[in-house]
Design a protein around this motif. Structure first.
Motif, PDB file in Angstrom:
ATOM      1  N   GLY A   1       8.192  26.939  -0.891  1.00  0.00           N
ATOM      2  CA  GLY A   1       7.427  28.009  -1.015  1.00  0.00           C
ATOM      3  C   GLY A   1       7.908  29.251  -1.212  1.00  0.00           C
ATOM      4  N   GLU A   2       9.405  29.272  -1.292  1.00  0.00           N
ATOM      5  CA  GLU A   2      10.019  30.642  -1.302  1.00  0.00           C
ATOM      6  C   GLU A   2       9.827  31.267  -2.644  1.00  0.00           C
ATOM      7  N   TYR A   3       9.596  32.668  -2.483  1.00  0.00           N
ATOM      8  CA  TYR A   3       9.265  33.494  -3.580  1.00  0.00           C
ATOM      9  C   TYR A   3      10.283  33.559  -4.666  1.00  0.00           C
ATOM     10  N   GLU A   4      10.094  33.299  -6.109  1.00  0.00           N
ATOM     11  CA  GLU A   4      11.102  33.251  -7.064  1.00  0.00           C
ATOM     12  C   GLU A   4      10.454  34.052  -8.143  1.00  0.00           C
ATOM     13  N   VAL A   5      11.486  34.520  -9.018  1.00  0.00           N
ATOM     14  CA  VAL A   5      11.315  34.884 -10.184  1.00  0.00           C
ATOM     15  C   VAL A   5      11.660  34.162 -11.412  1.00  0.00           C
ATOM     16  N   VAL A   6      10.912  33.967 -12.481  1.00  0.00           N
ATOM     17  CA  VAL A   6      11.100  32.824 -13.437  1.00  0.00           C
ATOM     18  C   VAL A   6      11.238  33.702 -14.605  1.00  0.00           C
ATOM     19  N   ASP A   7      12.434  33.302 -15.298  1.00  0.00           N
ATOM     20  CA  ASP A   7      12.629  33.955 -16.896  1.00  0.00           C
ATOM     21  C   ASP A   7      12.894  32.602 -17.888  1.00  0.00           C
ATOM     22  N   VAL A   8      13.050  33.052 -19.004  1.00  0.00           N
ATOM     23  CA  VAL A   8      13.460  32.091 -19.888  1.00  0.00           C
ATOM     24  C   VAL A   8      14.564  32.649 -20.757  1.00  0.00           C
TER      25      VAL A   8
END
Length: 184
Positions: A61-68
């Protein structure tokens, strides 16, 4: 993107920065304009990171940022976690895209709990634009959890709506003019 990257109750500003020599990198700014954190640069000019989501993607449940990363030519989904003043790569999965070069459709990716298992996925097209794949974080990195056939070539943004019971419905347009819907 306004989001609470560090979990302190105050939103930060997540942006993609770039320059001609190093390409793009993710950066987080406090609301007063000071830099809070940065991720790694692509390392080559004219290469882009398309930020698509932020939330509790981590396996715990850690907060993460997602990109491509390089959505036009490489298509790697990347998950970054905040560690002090750095955004560190926590997981990745290859062969996806968030938009097509030259298109105005820049929202071909969405995040949510699409399968109702209580975990967030990033939903986006495969490189062929004929399937939608759900990519999620795992303890070892990231994996494709499942995918569905579009029945043709995807040509629009993803439309996602929450139904009255809290589940998610997804719609896409195909190149042949058909609207494809997935209802819970």
């Amino acid at each position: 993107m306004w989001t609470d990257v560090d979990g302190d109750g105050t939103n930060e500003i997540l942006v993609t920065l770039s320059n001609a020599s190093q390409g793009a990198w993710l950066a987080v700014f406090n609301d007063d304009g000071t830099t809070k954190a940065q991720g790694p640069a692509v390392g080559q000019g004219s290469r882009w990171r398309h930020q698509v989501a932020a939330g509790p993607f981590g396996p715990g449940g850690e907060y993460e940022v997602v990109d491509v990363l390089t959505p036009h030519i490489g298509g790697r989904v990347e998950f970054f976690g905040l560690d002090g003043d750095r955004l560190n790569l926590a997981g990745q999965a290859d062969a996806y895209m968030s938009h097509v070069i030259g298109s105005r459709n820049l929202d071909m990716a969405a995040a949510g709990d699409f399968d109702g298992d209580g975990r967030l996925e990033v939903l986006l097209p495969t490189r062929t634009l004929t399937e939608l794949a759900a990519v999620r974080r795992t303890i070892d990195g990231a994996e494709e959890a499942w995918k569905v056939d579009v029945g043709g070539r995807l040509s629009t943004n993803l439309a996602v709506v929450e139904t009255g019971d809290g589940r998610l419905a997804v719609g896409v347009g195909r190149a042949d003019g058909v609207l494809r819907l997935w209802l819970p």
